[in-house]
Scaffold this motif. Structure first.
Motif, PDB file in Angstrom:
ATOM      1  N   PRO A  14       8.448  -6.480  18.034  1.00  0.00           N
ATOM      2  CA  PRO A  14       8.711  -7.262  17.048  1.00  0.00           C
ATOM      3  C   PRO A  14       7.423  -8.633  16.423  1.00  0.00           C
ATOM      4  O   PRO A  14       7.248  -9.397  15.654  1.00  0.00           O
ATOM      5  N   GLU A  15       7.061  -9.105  17.796  1.00  0.00           N
ATOM      6  CA  GLU A  15       6.185 -10.258  17.647  1.00  0.00           C
ATOM      7  C   GLU A  15       4.579  -9.694  17.103  1.00  0.00           C
ATOM      8  O   GLU A  15       4.011 -10.675  16.710  1.00  0.00           O
ATOM      9  N   VAL A  16       4.510  -8.778  16.633  1.00  0.00           N
ATOM     10  CA  VAL A  16       3.009  -7.700  16.301  1.00  0.00           C
ATOM     11  C   VAL A  16       2.911  -9.001  14.205  1.00  0.00           C
ATOM     12  O   VAL A  16       3.732  -8.909  13.671  1.00  0.00           O
ATOM     13  N   ARG A  17       1.835  -9.195  14.380  1.00  0.00           N
ATOM     14  CA  ARG A  17       1.966  -9.602  12.766  1.00  0.00           C
ATOM     15  C   ARG A  17       1.417  -8.905  11.674  1.00  0.00           C
ATOM     16  O   ARG A  17       0.681  -7.443  12.458  1.00  0.00           O
ATOM     17  N   PHE A  18       2.106  -8.564  11.311  1.00  0.00           N
ATOM     18  CA  PHE A  18       1.936  -7.397  10.456  1.00  0.00           C
ATOM     19  C   PHE A  18       1.745  -7.928   8.767  1.00  0.00           C
ATOM     20  O   PHE A  18       1.856  -8.752   8.155  1.00  0.00           O
ATOM     21  N   TYR A  19       0.448  -6.483   7.993  1.00  0.00           N
ATOM     22  CA  TYR A  19      -0.255  -7.215   7.212  1.00  0.00           C
ATOM     23  C   TYR A  19       0.195  -5.942   6.115  1.00  0.00           C
ATOM     24  O   TYR A  19      -0.169  -4.765   6.284  1.00  0.00           O
ATOM     25  N   GLN A  20       0.546  -6.523   5.029  1.00  0.00           N
ATOM     26  CA  GLN A  20       0.992  -5.107   3.964  1.00  0.00           C
ATOM     27  C   GLN A  20      -0.234  -4.925   2.246  1.00  0.00           C
ATOM     28  O   GLN A  20       0.340  -6.079   2.002  1.00  0.00           O
ATOM     29  N   ALA A  21      -0.758  -4.285   2.422  1.00  0.00           N
ATOM     30  CA  ALA A  21      -1.516  -4.075   1.312  1.00  0.00           C
ATOM     31  C   ALA A  21      -0.972  -3.938  -0.132  1.00  0.00           C
ATOM     32  O   ALA A  21      -0.692  -2.891  -0.651  1.00  0.00           O
ATOM     33  N   SER A  22      -0.057  -4.878  -0.916  1.00  0.00           N
ATOM     34  CA  SER A  22       0.062  -5.205  -1.737  1.00  0.00           C
ATOM     35  C   SER A  22      -1.021  -5.236  -2.778  1.00  0.00           C
ATOM     36  O   SER A  22      -2.122  -5.214  -2.658  1.00  0.00           O
ATOM     37  N   THR A  23      -0.596  -4.901  -4.399  1.00  0.00           N
ATOM     38  CA  THR A  23      -1.303  -4.878  -5.122  1.00  0.00           C
ATOM     39  C   THR A  23      -1.008  -5.755  -6.773  1.00  0.00           C
ATOM     40  O   THR A  23       0.725  -6.241  -6.865  1.00  0.00           O
ATOM     41  N   SER A  24      -2.176  -5.704  -7.138  1.00  0.00           N
ATOM     42  CA  SER A  24      -1.761  -6.463  -8.671  1.00  0.00           C
ATOM     43  C   SER A  24      -1.103  -5.357  -9.828  1.00  0.00           C
ATOM     44  O   SER A  24      -1.041  -5.777 -10.710  1.00  0.00           O
ATOM     45  N   GLU A  25      -1.694  -4.286  -9.419  1.00  0.00           N
ATOM     46  CA  GLU A  25      -0.375  -3.248 -10.404  1.00  0.00           C
ATOM     47  C   GLU A  25       1.175  -3.498  -9.706  1.00  0.00           C
ATOM     48  O   GLU A  25       1.466  -2.822 -11.212  1.00  0.00           O
ATOM     49  N   MET A  26       1.441  -3.965  -9.597  1.00  0.00           N
ATOM     50  CA  MET A  26       3.331  -4.973  -9.778  1.00  0.00           C
ATOM     51  C   MET A  26       2.641  -5.395 -10.571  1.00  0.00           C
ATOM     52  O   MET A  26       3.676  -5.233 -10.931  1.00  0.00           O
ATOM     53  N   PHE A  27       1.776  -6.448 -11.163  1.00  0.00           N
ATOM     54  CA  PHE A  27       1.990  -6.903 -12.033  1.00  0.00           C
ATOM     55  C   PHE A  27       2.338  -5.924 -13.677  1.00  0.00           C
ATOM     56  O   PHE A  27       2.653  -6.545 -14.374  1.00  0.00           O
ATOM     57  N   GLY A  28       0.918  -4.944 -13.624  1.00  0.00           N
ATOM     58  CA  GLY A  28       1.324  -4.147 -14.828  1.00  0.00           C
ATOM     59  C   GLY A  28       1.495  -4.756 -16.537  1.00  0.00           C
ATOM     60  O   GLY A  28       0.535  -4.884 -16.246  1.00  0.00           O
ATOM     61  N   GLN A  29       2.145  -4.943 -16.883  1.00  0.00           N
ATOM     62  CA  GLN A  29       2.090  -5.086 -18.339  1.00  0.00           C
ATOM     63  C   GLN A  29       2.797  -6.488 -17.799  1.00  0.00           C
ATOM     64  O   GLN A  29       3.918  -7.074 -17.780  1.00  0.00           O
ATOM     65  N   VAL A  30       1.711  -7.705 -17.988  1.00  0.00           N
ATOM     66  CA  VAL A  30       1.961  -9.274 -17.414  1.00  0.00           C
ATOM     67  C   VAL A  30       2.955 -10.169 -18.308  1.00  0.00           C
ATOM     68  O   VAL A  30       2.682 -10.025 -19.176  1.00  0.00           O
ATOM     69  N   ARG A  31       3.217 -10.461 -17.719  1.00  0.00           N
ATOM     70  CA  ARG A  31       4.397 -11.626 -17.603  1.00  0.00           C
ATOM     71  C   ARG A  31       3.896 -12.726 -18.375  1.00  0.00           C
ATOM     72  O   ARG A  31       4.209 -14.112 -18.566  1.00  0.00           O
ATOM     73  N   GLU A  32       2.423 -12.485 -17.319  1.00  0.00           N
ATOM     74  CA  GLU A  32       1.757 -14.189 -17.481  1.00  0.00           C
ATOM     75  C   GLU A  32       0.240 -13.920 -17.640  1.00  0.00           C
ATOM     76  O   GLU A  32      -0.261 -12.785 -16.319  1.00  0.00           O
ATOM     77  N   VAL A  33      -0.396 -14.998 -17.848  1.00  0.00           N
ATOM     78  CA  VAL A  33      -1.957 -14.936 -17.826  1.00  0.00           C
ATOM     79  C   VAL A  33      -1.983 -16.280 -17.427  1.00  0.00           C
ATOM     80  O   VAL A  33      -2.034 -17.002 -17.762  1.00  0.00           O
TER      81      VAL A  33
END
Ligand code: NAP
Ligand code: F7E
Length: 337
Positions: A116-135
């Motif tokens: 549990p002490e390990v530092r974790f990085y997740q590769a998230s993405t701008s594709e989550m914004f998709g149909q964008v709600r703000e610019v």
């Protein structure tokens, strides 16, 4: 010597991150999945293959993940592995969810039990914004994914946030806008363009066939973005960060910049499915639209605000869009046809 484990080490980002961590004095371990022919092309191109510790690793296999995390002592874990091609995610939505969503919780839950002490990085993405709600889009912008890939990544993002909040794990999510390089997979539009144009410049005759020319992306250089990933894990507290350039470019303009780097002068004609580009110097048609590359739902516009990463991580992109297109086009020109 700190130790890092990278899933997806054979991919574009995995290769650049491995190179960066080696330069910083890390012992670098990486997960590779089984293939009929072991593919290490990117690691070979960077000349780092022999300096890495590679392990058989498959994100859909809980026991394989368990044994890997039990056997490799590590300080940092970068989860870069994914079915990363948006276009393919409509053909393989269940597989995409299994790897890109469930794969994340398999790793997090195993880490929670074993390290549990390990530092974790997740590769998230701008594709989550998709149909964008703000610019522009930033860490606080709501999500509206437009593909099975984007939807799976939203789960990966929120489960990372949840394990941080639930168990106090040092779990960070990097919301990265498109980043490219000469090592980019050839089905992604930038590399498809530079590879196709380089073949034309070396005497080929096949025009590059593309889909939606009007989509706009915020494209940076992958080498800059892996530095941002590493900086996220060096913070005392974990968090979520957008990495982006703040500049958006159409597919058409990227095509033009890459063509200019290969000394082509383009003449654009037509619109929509009838759009074409011809090189005035040779008279060759270099681009035509093929509707088979249109997507069932499109992300029309992405442009990111990386202000938080700039202020807290001291991170800034160094390579602009014209330089990136030129770098990729010239690198492809130098490859065997
Ligand atoms: P990539 O070049 O497609 O690399 C993906 C890596 O994941 C490859 O090493 C691949 O192995 C591995 N992989 C795929 N499925 C796997 C599985 N089931 N088990 C284990 N490994 C698996 O992607 P990338 O451009 O480097 O992107 C890295 C990460 O960042 C991905 O998670 C992607 O979704 C995300 N991302 C990318 C961008 C971008 O613009 N590049 C932007 C935002 C987020 P093989 O080599 O065997 O195929
Ligand atoms: O498409 C349009 C296409 O496949 C970019 C992944 O790394 O970045 C990447 O996802 C745009 C889209 O990247 C073609 O319709 C036109 O609008 O290069 P792409 P992507 O879908 O933005 C995000 C941030 C990720 O997280 C992903 O993992 O280009 N386009 N004509 C085309 N795209 C492709 N691939 N091929 C064409 O012929």
């Amino acid at each position: 010597m700190p130790t890092a484990f990278i899933t997806g080490i054979t991919g574009q980002d995995g290769a650049y991150l491995a190179q960066l961590l080696l330069e910083k004095g890390y012992e670098v371990h990486g997960g590779v999945r089984r293939n009929s022919q072991p593919e290490r092309i990117r690691l070979e191109r960077l000349g780092i293959e022999d300096r890495l510790h590679l392990h058989e690793f498959e994100l859909t296999e809980p026991n394989n993940i368990f044994r890997t995390l039990r056997d490799v002592a590590m300080d940092e874990f970068y989860n870069l592995a994914a079915q990363s091609f948006v276009g393919a995610s409509w053909d393989m939505p269940v597989h995409t969810a299994d790897v890109d969503a469930m794969g994340v919780v398999r790793v997090l839950d195993t880490l929670r039990s074993l390290r549990p002490e390990v530092r974790f990085y997740q590769a998230s993405t701008s594709e989550m914004f998709g149909q964008v709600r703000e610019v522009p889009q930033r860490e606080t912008t709501g999500f509206h994914p437009r593909s099975p890939y984007g939807a799976a990544k939203v789960y990966g993002h929120y489960i990372t946030v949840n394990y941080r909040e639930s168990f106090g794990m040092h779990a960070s999510s990097g919301i990265l806008f498109n980043h490219e390089s000469p090592l980019r997979g050839e089905e992604f539009v930038t590399r498809k363009i530079t590879r196709g144009l380089a073949r034309l410049a070396r005497g080929g005759n096949d025009p590059v066939e593309l889909g939606n020319m009007d989509a706009q992306r915020d494209w940076g250089f992958a080498g800059d973005y892996v530095e941002g990933m590493w900086r996220m894990l060096q913070q005392e507290e974990a968090g979520d960060y957008v990495l982006a350039t703040g500049v958006t470019t159409t597919i058409r303009d990227f095509f033009t910049y890459a063509a200019e780097a290969l000394d082509m002068e383009l003449d654009w004609q037509g619109e929509g499915e009838a759009e074409t580009a011809t090189d005035r110097r040779t008279g060759k048609r270099v681009m035509q639209v093929n509707p088979k590359f249109y997507r069932p739902a499109e992300v029309d516009l992405l442009i990111g605000d990386a202000g938080k990463a700039r202020d807290r991580l001291g991170w800034a992109p160094r390579v602009g869009i014209r330089e990136l297109a030129g770098m990729m086009a010239r690198a492809d020109y130098d490859l065997p046809v």
